[in-house]
Design a protein around this motif. Structure first.
Motif, PDB file in Angstrom:
ATOM      1  N   UNK A   2     -69.079 -54.287 -82.695  1.00 24.04           N
ATOM      2  CA  UNK A   2     -68.785 -53.787 -83.845  1.00 24.04           C
ATOM      3  C   UNK A   2     -68.889 -52.284 -83.937  1.00 24.04           C
ATOM      4  N   UNK A   3     -67.905 -51.371 -84.549  1.00 26.08           N
ATOM      5  CA  UNK A   3     -68.102 -50.019 -84.579  1.00 26.08           C
ATOM      6  C   UNK A   3     -69.448 -49.531 -85.409  1.00 26.08           C
ATOM      7  N   UNK A   4     -69.670 -50.241 -86.433  1.00 26.00           N
ATOM      8  CA  UNK A   4     -70.583 -50.129 -87.439  1.00 26.00           C
ATOM      9  C   UNK A   4     -72.135 -49.889 -86.661  1.00 26.00           C
ATOM     10  N   UNK A   5     -72.277 -50.875 -85.669  1.00 29.59           N
ATOM     11  CA  UNK A   5     -73.496 -50.716 -84.839  1.00 29.59           C
ATOM     12  C   UNK A   5     -73.762 -49.421 -84.050  1.00 29.59           C
ATOM     13  N   UNK A   6     -72.596 -49.051 -83.418  1.00 30.39           N
ATOM     14  CA  UNK A   6     -72.553 -47.927 -82.653  1.00 30.39           C
ATOM     15  C   UNK A   6     -72.670 -46.808 -83.517  1.00 30.39           C
ATOM     16  N   UNK A   7     -72.082 -46.665 -84.568  1.00 33.10           N
ATOM     17  CA  UNK A   7     -72.284 -45.573 -85.465  1.00 33.10           C
ATOM     18  C   UNK A   7     -73.881 -45.388 -85.819  1.00 33.10           C
ATOM     19  N   UNK A   8     -74.412 -46.657 -86.105  1.00 34.12           N
ATOM     20  CA  UNK A   8     -75.815 -46.507 -86.439  1.00 34.12           C
ATOM     21  C   UNK A   8     -76.800 -45.954 -85.359  1.00 34.12           C
ATOM     22  N   UNK A   9     -76.378 -46.509 -84.211  1.00 32.42           N
ATOM     23  CA  UNK A   9     -77.250 -46.394 -83.235  1.00 32.42           C
ATOM     24  C   UNK A   9     -77.018 -44.902 -82.685  1.00 32.42           C
ATOM     25  N   UNK A  10     -75.951 -44.161 -82.505  1.00 36.29           N
ATOM     26  CA  UNK A  10     -75.822 -43.051 -82.053  1.00 36.29           C
ATOM     27  C   UNK A  10     -75.646 -41.846 -83.235  1.00 36.29           C
ATOM     28  N   UNK A  11     -75.582 -42.113 -84.214  1.00 33.22           N
ATOM     29  CA  UNK A  11     -75.571 -41.235 -85.753  1.00 33.22           C
ATOM     30  C   UNK A  11     -76.877 -41.317 -86.342  1.00 33.22           C
ATOM     31  N   UNK A  12     -76.888 -42.504 -86.853  1.00 28.02           N
ATOM     32  CA  UNK A  12     -78.274 -42.672 -87.701  1.00 28.02           C
ATOM     33  C   UNK A  12     -79.396 -42.546 -87.249  1.00 28.02           C
ATOM     34  N   UNK A  60     -84.993 -48.577 -89.636  1.00 31.25           N
ATOM     35  CA  UNK A  60     -83.903 -48.609 -88.902  1.00 31.25           C
ATOM     36  C   UNK A  60     -83.579 -49.950 -88.591  1.00 31.25           C
ATOM     37  N   UNK A  61     -84.759 -50.683 -88.613  1.00 30.45           N
ATOM     38  CA  UNK A  61     -84.437 -52.338 -88.174  1.00 30.45           C
ATOM     39  C   UNK A  61     -83.856 -52.838 -89.370  1.00 30.45           C
ATOM     40  N   UNK A  62     -84.310 -52.421 -90.605  1.00 27.83           N
ATOM     41  CA  UNK A  62     -83.599 -53.025 -91.944  1.00 27.83           C
ATOM     42  C   UNK A  62     -82.093 -52.669 -91.810  1.00 27.83           C
ATOM     43  N   UNK A  63     -82.027 -51.220 -91.451  1.00 29.59           N
ATOM     44  CA  UNK A  63     -80.321 -50.999 -91.310  1.00 29.59           C
ATOM     45  C   UNK A  63     -79.438 -51.779 -90.544  1.00 29.59           C
ATOM     46  N   UNK A  64     -80.138 -51.995 -89.241  1.00 29.28           N
ATOM     47  CA  UNK A  64     -79.396 -52.733 -88.244  1.00 29.28           C
ATOM     48  C   UNK A  64     -79.448 -54.132 -88.286  1.00 29.28           C
ATOM     49  N   UNK A  65     -80.384 -54.792 -88.975  1.00 22.63           N
ATOM     50  CA  UNK A  65     -80.376 -56.454 -89.157  1.00 22.63           C
ATOM     51  C   UNK A  65     -79.351 -56.763 -89.497  1.00 22.63           C
ATOM     52  N   UNK A  66     -78.488 -56.467 -90.197  1.00 25.82           N
ATOM     53  CA  UNK A  66     -77.296 -57.311 -90.708  1.00 25.82           C
ATOM     54  C   UNK A  66     -76.169 -57.240 -89.579  1.00 25.82           C
TER      55      UNK A  66
END
Length: 81
Positions: A2-12, A60-66
């Protein structure tokens, strides 16, 4: 993936860590301005840094959990006839 997980890891995640860094620098400069000594930086300041970092990790765990839940979700088979 998913692109969302990469966005969260590399930007957020770097953004969260940068905000933590700025917050700790602000706290350090403010306490230096008020003249707090070495005992503060070896004790309270270090404890505050650990608390801030732990809260950021929980956030961050809360953001990436879904996203992680969708990746590791088991696929169910259809009903047999």
């Amino acid at each position: 993936m998913n692109a969302s997980i990469f966005l969260k890891i590399f930007f957020v995640l770097p953004l969260i860590l940068f905000v933590d860094y700025l917050l700790m620098a602000f706290i350090g400069c403010t306490t230096c301005l008020f003249g707090l000594g070495e005992d503060f930086y070896c004790g309270t300041f270090c404890l505050a840094g650990k608390i801030i970092l732990a809260l950021s990790a929980i956030f961050f765990g809360y953001l990436i959990y879904p996203d992680m839940k969708l990746i590791f979700k088991s696929k169910r088979n259809g009903a047999s006839a």
